[in-house]
Structure formats: structure tokens, C-alpha cells
Design a protein around this motif. Sequence first.
Motif, PDB file in Angstrom:
ATOM      1  N   GLU A 256      24.475  58.686   2.235  1.00  8.11           N
ATOM      2  CA  GLU A 256      25.143  57.739   1.340  1.00  8.11           C
ATOM      3  C   GLU A 256      26.426  58.336   0.772  1.00  8.11           C
ATOM      4  OE1 GLU A 256      24.490  54.685   0.962  1.00  8.11           O
ATOM      5  OE2 GLU A 256      22.373  54.364   1.441  1.00  8.11           O
ATOM      6  N   LYS A 257      26.404  59.624   0.463  1.00  8.51           N
ATOM      7  CA  LYS A 257      27.611  60.299  -0.046  1.00  8.51           C
ATOM      8  C   LYS A 257      28.696  60.310   1.025  1.00  8.51           C
ATOM      9  CE  LYS A 257      29.114  64.665  -2.164  1.00  8.51           C
ATOM     10  NZ  LYS A 257      30.116  65.071  -1.160  1.00  8.51           N
ATOM     11  N   ALA A 258      28.280  60.559   2.274  1.00  4.16           N
ATOM     12  CA  ALA A 258      29.249  60.562   3.375  1.00  4.16           C
ATOM     13  C   ALA A 258      29.884  59.186   3.557  1.00  4.16           C
ATOM     14  CB  ALA A 258      28.566  61.006   4.662  1.00  4.16           C
ATOM     15  N   LEU A 259      29.101  58.136   3.380  1.00  2.94           N
ATOM     16  CA  LEU A 259      29.644  56.785   3.483  1.00  2.94           C
ATOM     17  C   LEU A 259      30.644  56.508   2.361  1.00  2.94           C
ATOM     18  CD1 LEU A 259      26.409  54.816   4.436  1.00  2.94           C
ATOM     19  CD2 LEU A 259      28.429  55.145   5.874  1.00  2.94           C
ATOM     20  N   ALA A 260      30.312  56.950   1.158  1.00  2.26           N
ATOM     21  CA  ALA A 260      31.213  56.742   0.025  1.00  2.26           C
ATOM     22  C   ALA A 260      32.552  57.442   0.239  1.00  2.26           C
ATOM     23  CB  ALA A 260      30.562  57.229  -1.266  1.00  2.26           C
ATOM     24  N   GLU A 261      32.525  58.574   0.922  1.00  3.15           N
ATOM     25  CA  GLU A 261      33.750  59.336   1.164  1.00  3.15           C
ATOM     26  C   GLU A 261      34.736  58.581   2.048  1.00  3.15           C
ATOM     27  OE1 GLU A 261      32.361  62.970   2.823  1.00  3.15           O
ATOM     28  OE2 GLU A 261      31.808  63.845   0.884  1.00  3.15           O
ATOM     29  N   VAL A 262      34.246  57.614   2.824  1.00  2.47           N
ATOM     30  CA  VAL A 262      35.128  56.836   3.703  1.00  2.47           C
ATOM     31  C   VAL A 262      35.118  55.361   3.301  1.00  2.47           C
ATOM     32  CG1 VAL A 262      35.065  58.420   5.659  1.00  2.47           C
ATOM     33  CG2 VAL A 262      33.264  56.704   5.435  1.00  2.47           C
ATOM     34  N   ASP A 263      34.952  55.137   1.989  1.00  2.00           N
ATOM     35  CA  ASP A 263      35.034  53.783   1.420  1.00  2.00           C
ATOM     36  C   ASP A 263      33.989  52.831   1.974  1.00  2.00           C
ATOM     37  OD1 ASP A 263      37.233  54.509  -0.191  1.00  2.00           O
ATOM     38  OD2 ASP A 263      38.614  54.128   1.469  1.00  2.00           O
ATOM     39  N   LEU A 264      32.791  53.352   2.239  1.00  2.00           N
ATOM     40  CA  LEU A 264      31.689  52.507   2.706  1.00  2.00           C
ATOM     41  C   LEU A 264      30.473  52.650   1.784  1.00  2.00           C
ATOM     42  CD1 LEU A 264      31.879  53.059   6.589  1.00  2.00           C
ATOM     43  CD2 LEU A 264      32.652  51.059   5.286  1.00  2.00           C
ATOM     44  N   ALA A 265      30.732  52.861   0.512  1.00  2.00           N
ATOM     45  CA  ALA A 265      29.631  52.966  -0.449  1.00  2.00           C
ATOM     46  C   ALA A 265      28.811  51.679  -0.449  1.00  2.00           C
ATOM     47  CB  ALA A 265      30.179  53.237  -1.844  1.00  2.00           C
ATOM     48  N   GLY A 266      27.485  51.827  -0.415  1.00  2.00           N
ATOM     49  CA  GLY A 266      26.594  50.675  -0.415  1.00  2.00           C
ATOM     50  C   GLY A 266      26.312  50.090   0.951  1.00  2.00           C
ATOM     51  N   PHE A 267      26.930  50.649   2.003  1.00  2.00           N
ATOM     52  CA  PHE A 267      26.744  50.121   3.351  1.00  2.00           C
ATOM     53  C   PHE A 267      25.510  50.705   4.036  1.00  2.00           C
ATOM     54  CE2 PHE A 267      30.800  48.447   2.594  1.00  2.00           C
ATOM     55  CZ  PHE A 267      31.239  47.667   3.652  1.00  2.00           C
TER      56      PHE A 267
ATOM     57  N   THR B 190      26.742  44.537  11.942  1.00  2.00           N
ATOM     58  CA  THR B 190      27.460  43.747  10.938  1.00  2.00           C
ATOM     59  C   THR B 190      28.784  44.402  10.530  1.00  2.00           C
ATOM     60  OG1 THR B 190      26.415  44.813   9.012  1.00  2.00           O
ATOM     61  CG2 THR B 190      25.242  42.953  10.016  1.00  2.00           C
ATOM     62  N   LEU B 191      29.077  45.576  11.066  1.00  2.00           N
ATOM     63  CA  LEU B 191      30.291  46.287  10.696  1.00  2.00           C
ATOM     64  C   LEU B 191      31.466  45.905  11.596  1.00  2.00           C
ATOM     65  CD1 LEU B 191      28.955  49.929  10.145  1.00  2.00           C
ATOM     66  CD2 LEU B 191      28.980  48.016   8.534  1.00  2.00           C
ATOM     67  N   SER B 192      32.659  46.021  11.051  1.00  2.00           N
ATOM     68  CA  SER B 192      33.861  45.837  11.859  1.00  2.00           C
ATOM     69  C   SER B 192      34.082  47.068  12.740  1.00  2.00           C
ATOM     70  CB  SER B 192      35.072  45.641  10.950  1.00  2.00           C
ATOM     71  OG  SER B 192      35.367  46.852  10.251  1.00  2.00           O
ATOM     72  N   GLY B 193      35.020  46.958  13.661  1.00  2.00           N
ATOM     73  CA  GLY B 193      35.312  48.088  14.533  1.00  2.00           C
ATOM     74  C   GLY B 193      35.766  49.316  13.760  1.00  2.00           C
ATOM     75  N   GLY B 194      36.609  49.114  12.767  1.00  2.00           N
ATOM     76  CA  GLY B 194      37.079  50.225  11.965  1.00  2.00           C
ATOM     77  C   GLY B 194      35.976  50.858  11.141  1.00  2.00           C
ATOM     78  N   GLN B 195      35.074  50.037  10.614  1.00  2.00           N
ATOM     79  CA  GLN B 195      33.940  50.564   9.847  1.00  2.00           C
ATOM     80  C   GLN B 195      33.002  51.366  10.740  1.00  2.00           C
ATOM     81  OE1 GLN B 195      32.610  46.810   8.286  1.00  2.00           O
ATOM     82  NE2 GLN B 195      33.776  47.014   6.389  1.00  2.00           N
TER      83      GLN B 195
ATOM     84  N   MET C  47      45.513  47.061  16.248  1.00  2.00           N
ATOM     85  CA  MET C  47      46.698  47.819  15.867  1.00  2.00           C
ATOM     86  C   MET C  47      46.718  48.117  14.373  1.00  2.00           C
ATOM     87  SD  MET C  47      48.456  48.651  18.497  1.00  2.00           S
ATOM     88  CE  MET C  47      49.982  49.126  17.681  1.00  2.00           C
ATOM     89  N   SER C  48      46.278  47.156  13.566  1.00  2.00           N
ATOM     90  CA  SER C  48      46.318  47.328  12.112  1.00  2.00           C
ATOM     91  C   SER C  48      45.376  48.415  11.623  1.00  2.00           C
ATOM     92  CB  SER C  48      45.970  46.002  11.416  1.00  2.00           C
ATOM     93  OG  SER C  48      44.665  45.578  11.783  1.00  2.00           O
ATOM     94  N   LEU C  49      44.347  48.725  12.424  1.00  2.00           N
ATOM     95  CA  LEU C  49      43.366  49.734  12.032  1.00  2.00           C
ATOM     96  C   LEU C  49      43.652  51.115  12.607  1.00  2.00           C
ATOM     97  CD1 LEU C  49      40.043  47.724  12.445  1.00  2.00           C
ATOM     98  CD2 LEU C  49      41.076  48.474  10.298  1.00  2.00           C
ATOM     99  N   ARG C  50      44.471  51.174  13.636  1.00  2.00           N
ATOM    100  CA  ARG C  50      44.654  52.442  14.337  1.00  2.00           C
ATOM    101  C   ARG C  50      45.260  53.518  13.443  1.00  2.00           C
ATOM    102  NH1 ARG C  50      46.680  50.927  20.489  1.00  2.00           N
ATOM    103  NH2 ARG C  50      44.904  49.586  20.982  1.00  2.00           N
ATOM    104  N   ALA C  51      46.332  53.169  12.740  1.00  2.00           N
ATOM    105  CA  ALA C  51      47.001  54.176  11.911  1.00  2.00           C
ATOM    106  C   ALA C  51      46.062  54.687  10.821  1.00  2.00           C
ATOM    107  CB  ALA C  51      48.269  53.587  11.301  1.00  2.00           C
ATOM    108  N   GLN C  52      45.331  53.776  10.208  1.00  2.00           N
ATOM    109  CA  GLN C  52      44.396  54.157   9.140  1.00  2.00           C
ATOM    110  C   GLN C  52      43.298  55.067   9.681  1.00  2.00           C
ATOM    111  OE1 GLN C  52      42.341  50.807   7.466  1.00  2.00           O
ATOM    112  NE2 GLN C  52      41.062  52.043   6.131  1.00  2.00           N
ATOM    113  N   THR C  53      42.749  54.723  10.842  1.00  2.00           N
ATOM    114  CA  THR C  53      41.651  55.503  11.407  1.00  2.00           C
ATOM    115  C   THR C  53      42.139  56.860  11.914  1.00  2.00           C
ATOM    116  OG1 THR C  53      40.573  53.434  12.058  1.00  2.00           O
ATOM    117  CG2 THR C  53      39.733  55.459  13.038  1.00  2.00           C
ATOM    118  N   ARG C  54      43.317  56.872  12.537  1.00  2.00           N
ATOM    119  CA  ARG C  54      43.897  58.156  12.953  1.00  2.00           C
ATOM    120  C   ARG C  54      44.026  59.103  11.760  1.00  2.00           C
ATOM    121  NH1 ARG C  54      48.320  54.998  15.431  1.00  2.00           N
ATOM    122  NH2 ARG C  54      47.989  54.804  17.675  1.00  2.00           N
ATOM    123  N   ARG C  55      44.604  58.572  10.684  1.00  2.00           N
ATOM    124  CA  ARG C  55      44.831  59.401   9.497  1.00  2.00           C
ATOM    125  C   ARG C  55      43.521  59.952   8.956  1.00  2.00           C
ATOM    126  NH1 ARG C  55      47.924  56.151   7.350  1.00  2.00           N
ATOM    127  NH2 ARG C  55      46.457  54.992   6.035  1.00  2.00           N
ATOM    128  N   LEU C  56      42.506  59.110   8.919  1.00  2.00           N
ATOM    129  CA  LEU C  56      41.201  59.536   8.419  1.00  2.00           C
ATOM    130  C   LEU C  56      40.615  60.646   9.288  1.00  2.00           C
ATOM    131  CD1 LEU C  56      38.717  59.178   6.573  1.00  2.00           C
ATOM    132  CD2 LEU C  56      37.907  57.450   8.196  1.00  2.00           C
TER     133      LEU C  56
END
Length: 218
Positions: A122-133, A140-145, A173-182
Motif C-alpha cells: 500500500e505504501k508503494a502504491l501511495a508513492e506513485v499516486d495510487l493510494a487506496g487502489f 479496472t486500471l488504465s494503461g498508465g496505472q 502519448m499523453s502518458l509516455r512522458a509522465q511514465t518515463r519520468r517516473l
Amino acid sequence: MTQPERAGLSLRDIAIRLDGRLLIALDAHVAPGETLTVMGPSGSGKSTLLAYIGGFLDPIFDAQGQVLVDGVDLTALPADARHAGILFQDPLLFPHMSVASNIAFALPPDVKGRANRRAIAEKALAEVDLAGFGPRDPDTLSGGQKARVALQRVLLSRPRLLLLDEPFAKLDMSLRAQTRRLVFDQARAAKLPVILVTHDAADAEAAGGAVFEMNGAP
């Protein structure tokens, strides 16, 4: 004379052949937290190099050369003993497990207690903005999630190195830059040497570091 041991990933005199034809010849060092990008078109042998480093190369290939991490020679070790974290184009989450269980599954066996393992997930999920997932079904998750869950699962397995097999290719395309950075930020924070294979120049630019160009299959 023995080469001095260096922190990070050392690829020494790697040569991979198929039917006598040289596909890959590489000698490189990747420091902790840095990325070596291997670029080339489909069929050029990029994934073959990852398979050799990870220890799961098809025996139809003839390969030689050393793979060392922090001076430890992994070359003769089976894949499960090399502790190479791998991210593919598809996140490969287990469909019969919850999101949190997918992550907890990768925790080493010395992490005891079901509640403790769940809390770490759960802590690991919170670190990538997926708290509560955590309780959710991966479908049920998107490709980026899904990509973020797959990344955290790999990192919690305590890998020695990270192998990226075009993990951004199927993202919008909208998710690539965000995911690369992460991905690259997390790898740097964990001080993991990274090998990225891609045909996308934007991936290489985001990764930074050296680029090894492949010209295609012989």
C-alpha cells in the motif's frame, strides 16, 4: 590482468551470434542510477541482449561475454538468481490477484507477515499516486496505472539491475512522458543500473546517458 571491480553493471566483451552471424558486440559500463539505451529497429537484436543479461537467452543463440553487477559475475547464474528486474511493453499483472497482492507477491521471503507485506504494498502504491487502489482488480486500471503498479512490483523485489524492454511503447502519448519520468526517477533513487531497449529517440532523450545504436539484423 584482472579488471578492477566497479559499482554498477559491467558488460564485458559481449558477443551474440545466430547461425554464425554476429548480431551484437558490446562492451559497456552502466553506473548505479544511470541508463544505457540500446536503439535499433525491430528485429535488430535489442531484446536478445536483454535476454542474455537476464539469463533467459534462447539456446539457439551462441553468446559469450561477462555480465557483472557491483563486481559479482552473474554470467553463469540462472535467471532467478540474477535478480534482474524487467519491465516489458505489457505490465503482465496477475489477473486473479488484487493490485496490492500483485505488488506483495514480489516481496522477498524475508519480509514476514501478511499484514506487513500488505502495508508495504500500500505504501508503494501511495508513492506513485495510487493510494487506496490496493483492493482493486488490475483490469479496472488504465494503461498508465498498470505501468506504475508493474514498476513498483519490480522495485520491491530488490533487483540488482533494471531491464526495460520498450515499456512505454503501448502507452498513449499523453502518458509516455509522465511514465518515463517516473521510471527513470525511481531507478535513480534506487541507484539501479538500467538497460533500456527502444526504437523511440524520445525514450533515449528522457533516459539520458549513453546510447548504443544497432543497425538491424544481418
